[in-house]
Design a protein around this motif. Structure first.
Motif, mmCIF file in Angstrom:
data_model
loop_
_atom_site.group_PDB
_atom_site.id
_atom_site.type_symbol
_atom_site.label_atom_id
_atom_site.label_comp_id
_atom_site.label_asym_id
_atom_site.label_seq_id
_atom_site.Cartn_x
_atom_site.Cartn_y
_atom_site.Cartn_z
ATOM 1 N N PHE A 222 -11.011 -19.313 12.860
ATOM 2 C CA PHE A 222 -12.043 -18.050 12.641
ATOM 3 C C PHE A 222 -11.650 -17.040 13.825
ATOM 4 O O PHE A 222 -12.258 -15.930 13.997
ATOM 5 C CB PHE A 222 -13.528 -18.443 13.179
ATOM 6 N N TYR A 223 -10.310 -17.063 14.307
ATOM 7 C CA TYR A 223 -9.710 -16.128 15.226
ATOM 8 C C TYR A 223 -8.530 -15.456 14.586
ATOM 9 O O TYR A 223 -7.881 -16.125 13.530
ATOM 10 C CB TYR A 223 -9.326 -16.693 16.565
ATOM 11 N N LEU A 224 -8.201 -14.309 14.951
ATOM 12 C CA LEU A 224 -7.008 -13.701 14.598
ATOM 13 C C LEU A 224 -5.571 -14.351 14.829
ATOM 14 O O LEU A 224 -5.407 -14.999 15.919
ATOM 15 C CB LEU A 224 -6.695 -12.305 15.306
ATOM 16 N N VAL A 225 -4.622 -14.603 13.774
ATOM 17 C CA VAL A 225 -3.461 -15.196 14.108
ATOM 18 C C VAL A 225 -2.331 -14.356 13.703
ATOM 19 O O VAL A 225 -2.514 -13.671 12.740
ATOM 20 C CB VAL A 225 -3.383 -16.827 13.665
ATOM 21 N N MET A 226 -1.168 -14.466 14.408
ATOM 22 C CA MET A 226 -0.137 -13.371 14.083
ATOM 23 C C MET A 226 1.292 -13.833 14.362
ATOM 24 O O MET A 226 1.419 -14.747 15.232
ATOM 25 C CB MET A 226 -0.454 -12.274 15.008
ATOM 26 N N ASN A 227 2.214 -13.788 13.406
ATOM 27 C CA ASN A 227 3.431 -13.982 13.583
ATOM 28 C C ASN A 227 4.296 -12.988 14.276
ATOM 29 O O ASN A 227 4.723 -11.816 13.592
ATOM 30 C CB ASN A 227 4.176 -14.129 12.217
ATOM 31 N N GLY A 228 4.265 -12.867 15.504
ATOM 32 C CA GLY A 228 4.553 -11.644 16.255
ATOM 33 C C GLY A 228 5.948 -10.938 15.748
ATOM 34 O O GLY A 228 6.169 -9.893 15.758
ATOM 35 N N LYS A 229 7.105 -11.876 15.974
ATOM 36 C CA LYS A 229 8.263 -11.546 15.394
ATOM 37 C C LYS A 229 8.429 -10.876 14.004
ATOM 38 O O LYS A 229 9.016 -9.729 13.854
ATOM 39 C CB LYS A 229 9.230 -12.859 15.330
ATOM 40 N N ALA A 230 7.685 -11.458 13.056
ATOM 41 C CA ALA A 230 7.593 -10.867 11.701
ATOM 42 C C ALA A 230 7.173 -9.506 11.609
ATOM 43 O O ALA A 230 7.500 -8.665 10.968
ATOM 44 C CB ALA A 230 7.312 -12.072 10.690
ATOM 45 N N VAL A 231 5.758 -9.678 12.188
ATOM 46 C CA VAL A 231 5.021 -8.344 12.457
ATOM 47 C C VAL A 231 5.699 -7.303 12.920
ATOM 48 O O VAL A 231 5.797 -6.007 12.601
ATOM 49 C CB VAL A 231 3.693 -8.679 13.032
ATOM 50 N N TYR A 232 6.542 -7.627 13.874
ATOM 51 C CA TYR A 232 7.288 -6.375 14.820
ATOM 52 C C TYR A 232 8.219 -5.965 13.746
ATOM 53 O O TYR A 232 8.522 -4.530 13.477
ATOM 54 C CB TYR A 232 8.050 -7.188 15.829
ATOM 55 N N ALA A 233 9.100 -6.596 13.068
ATOM 56 C CA ALA A 233 10.185 -6.378 12.073
ATOM 57 C C ALA A 233 9.506 -5.405 10.875
ATOM 58 O O ALA A 233 9.840 -4.261 10.525
ATOM 59 C CB ALA A 233 11.058 -7.506 11.535
ATOM 60 N N GLN A 234 8.455 -5.765 10.253
ATOM 61 C CA GLN A 234 7.694 -5.139 9.434
ATOM 62 C C GLN A 234 7.058 -3.766 9.995
ATOM 63 O O GLN A 234 7.534 -2.702 9.064
ATOM 64 C CB GLN A 234 6.681 -6.048 8.737
ATOM 65 N N ALA A 235 6.661 -3.760 11.158
ATOM 66 C CA ALA A 235 5.670 -2.551 11.652
ATOM 67 C C ALA A 235 6.995 -1.549 11.633
ATOM 68 O O ALA A 235 6.875 -0.312 11.388
ATOM 69 C CB ALA A 235 5.165 -2.853 12.704
ATOM 70 N N VAL A 236 8.309 -1.863 12.586
ATOM 71 C CA VAL A 236 9.288 -0.853 12.496
ATOM 72 C C VAL A 236 9.828 -0.440 11.387
ATOM 73 O O VAL A 236 9.857 0.972 11.069
ATOM 74 C CB VAL A 236 10.245 -1.565 13.354
ATOM 75 N N ARG A 237 9.982 -1.332 10.549
ATOM 76 C CA ARG A 237 10.543 -0.752 9.045
ATOM 77 C C ARG A 237 9.608 -0.033 8.345
ATOM 78 O O ARG A 237 10.147 1.158 7.797
ATOM 79 C CB ARG A 237 10.960 -2.063 8.196
ATOM 80 N N ARG A 238 8.463 -0.363 8.261
ATOM 81 C CA ARG A 238 7.292 0.287 7.265
ATOM 82 C C ARG A 238 7.043 1.607 8.032
ATOM 83 O O ARG A 238 6.952 2.725 7.306
ATOM 84 C CB ARG A 238 6.262 -0.461 7.015
ATOM 85 N N ILE A 239 6.743 1.644 9.198
ATOM 86 C CA ILE A 239 6.353 3.004 9.945
ATOM 87 C C ILE A 239 7.388 4.133 9.960
ATOM 88 O O ILE A 239 7.226 5.123 9.456
ATOM 89 C CB ILE A 239 5.930 2.943 11.308
ATOM 90 N N THR A 240 8.629 3.656 10.214
ATOM 91 C CA THR A 240 9.829 4.495 9.847
ATOM 92 C C THR A 240 10.114 5.020 8.590
ATOM 93 O O THR A 240 10.125 6.232 8.155
ATOM 94 C CB THR A 240 11.037 3.715 10.456
ATOM 95 N N ALA A 241 9.892 4.411 7.405
ATOM 96 C CA ALA A 241 9.998 4.752 6.213
ATOM 97 C C ALA A 241 8.890 5.645 5.657
ATOM 98 O O ALA A 241 8.997 6.522 4.947
ATOM 99 C CB ALA A 241 10.024 3.426 5.323
ATOM 100 N N SER A 242 7.513 5.200 6.091
ATOM 101 C CA SER A 242 6.358 5.929 5.951
ATOM 102 C C SER A 242 6.537 7.440 6.275
ATOM 103 O O SER A 242 6.332 8.503 5.787
ATOM 104 C CB SER A 242 5.211 5.236 6.288
ATOM 105 N N ALA A 243 6.870 7.300 7.886
ATOM 106 C CA ALA A 243 7.070 8.553 8.579
ATOM 107 C C ALA A 243 7.899 9.625 7.872
ATOM 108 O O ALA A 243 8.042 10.669 7.555
ATOM 109 C CB ALA A 243 7.480 8.414 9.940
#
Length: 356
Positions: A222-243
């Motif tokens: 019932f707590y937030l869980v996160m795959n930090g390494k994969a989230v990092y890669a997705q965040a950089v890729r998606r924000i860059t492309a969207s920007a």
């Protein structure tokens, strides 16, 4: 007759009074790390944390009031919101939405109000909806609030992967009709999602897929869980492309960007995106070091911080970018607003039941 532009005319913020530096967080929660490691890995030195009596709605109400004060100061007369959009992943209740109660507490009786949930990208989604309402002529003064209480609602305080990242707070903006050449004018946006990657960052249980009491669930589900390494890669890729997509729609190049305000998730993500875009560090603005990742509240809080400290001139070509669970992401271009928060009247959150 051309459609009106949506112009940002009010900025407000609200942060819990309790400031928790890394050293205290580590000591109080027994985390297997140290304050310098957290700072090096995330760029976060401290965060504001709500006490158990302070809800997302409390923070949202205070930030909304502050945005209206800012707008009144700029316009010289009160501006009354005719719709309220609250971006949050941590509502006061699973049902009903929190936005109607926030509107009531602000004295906005019978005004339509709704929650928007796109996790850390929620503010950009709510901003897009509000802009569309203005340009279509349906509403004239949308109030958009991003507010979160992750530390009390979603984060396991003993999970080093998430506890070091998040803080609580709320930021708000008020829009009005205007022209695209004015300071504060919203110009172009790009949004996207990838629902095939929901497992990268989520709360596994508590919804209709895995209700409370489901066999095999534990407290951690019932707590937030996160795959930090994969989230990092997705965040950089998606924000860059969207920007880049938003810049293309505005007919700007990265060289035209005078201010970049990203979702304040992790300094390494922000730096990586800025580097890929070619935006110099001097043009990147944020407050991650002092407030942590405040999810849907982070972009309006960073905007308010930059405006309060006069770091960006009104009218400067500004780029916003964000990424969150869902996966969801987005980017916006705008002219930096003239609106400034009224720092002489700090807006701390009142607890539930305070007079509107």
């Amino acid at each position: 007759m051309p459609m009106p532009a949506a112009v940002l005319c009010g900025l407000g913020s609200s942060l819990p009074k309790r400031v928790v530096p890394n050293s205290r967080l580590v000591e109080e929660n027994g985390l297997a790390t140290d304050s310098e490691w957290i700072l090096r890995r995330t760029g976060i030195a401290a965060r504001h944390m709500a006490d158990p009596r302070t809800s997302t709605g409390d923070l949202a109400t205070a930030a909304g009031r502050a945005a209206l004060d800012s707008a009144r100061n700029l316009a010289g007369s009160p501006l009354v919101p005719d719709i309220l959009l609250l971006a949050t992943t941590t509502p006061d209740h699973r049902c009903p939405a929190t936005a109607p109660e926030v509107a009531h507490r602000m004295g906005l009786e019978a005004v339509p109000a709704l929650d928007v949930n796109a996790a850390c990208a929620g503010f950009l989604y709510a901003l897009t909806l509000a802009k569309g309402l203005v340009t279509a002529g349906l509403y004239t003064h949308p109030l958009v609030i991003g507010a979160e209480t992750y530390t009390t609602a979603l984060v396991d305080p003993h999970d080093r992967d998430t506890a070091i990242l998040f803080g609580d707070g709320a930021g708000a903006i008020l829009l009005r009709p205007g022209t695209a050449s004015q300071p504060g004018a919203l110009l172009a946006e790009d949004l996207g999602t990838d629902g095939s990657r929901t497992g990268l960052v989520r709360v596994p249980a508590g919804g209709s897929r895995t209700p409370f009491g489901s066999p095999g669930t534990t407290r951690k589900d019932f707590y937030l869980v996160m795959n930090g390494k994969a989230v990092y890669a997705q965040a950089v890729r998606r924000i860059t492309a969207s920007a880049l997509a938003a810049l293309d729609r505005t007919r700007w190049s990265a060289d035209d960007v005078e201010a970049f305000v990203s979702h304040q998730a992790n300094q390494r993500i922000i730096d990586d995106v800025a580097g890929r875009l070619g935006v110099p560090a001097a043009r990147c603005h944020g407050n991650l070091r002092h407030v942590g990742n405040t999810a849907a509240a982070s972009i309006p809080l960073a905007l308010a911080d930059a405006a309060e400290r006069n770091l960006v001139r009104p009218g400067a070509r500004t780029l916003l970018g964000g990424f969150g669970a869902g996966l969801a992401w987005g980017a916006h271009t705008l002219h930096f607003p003239e609106a400034r928060p009224l720092t002489r009247s700090p807006h701390h959150a009142d607890h539930q039941g305070a007079a509107p």
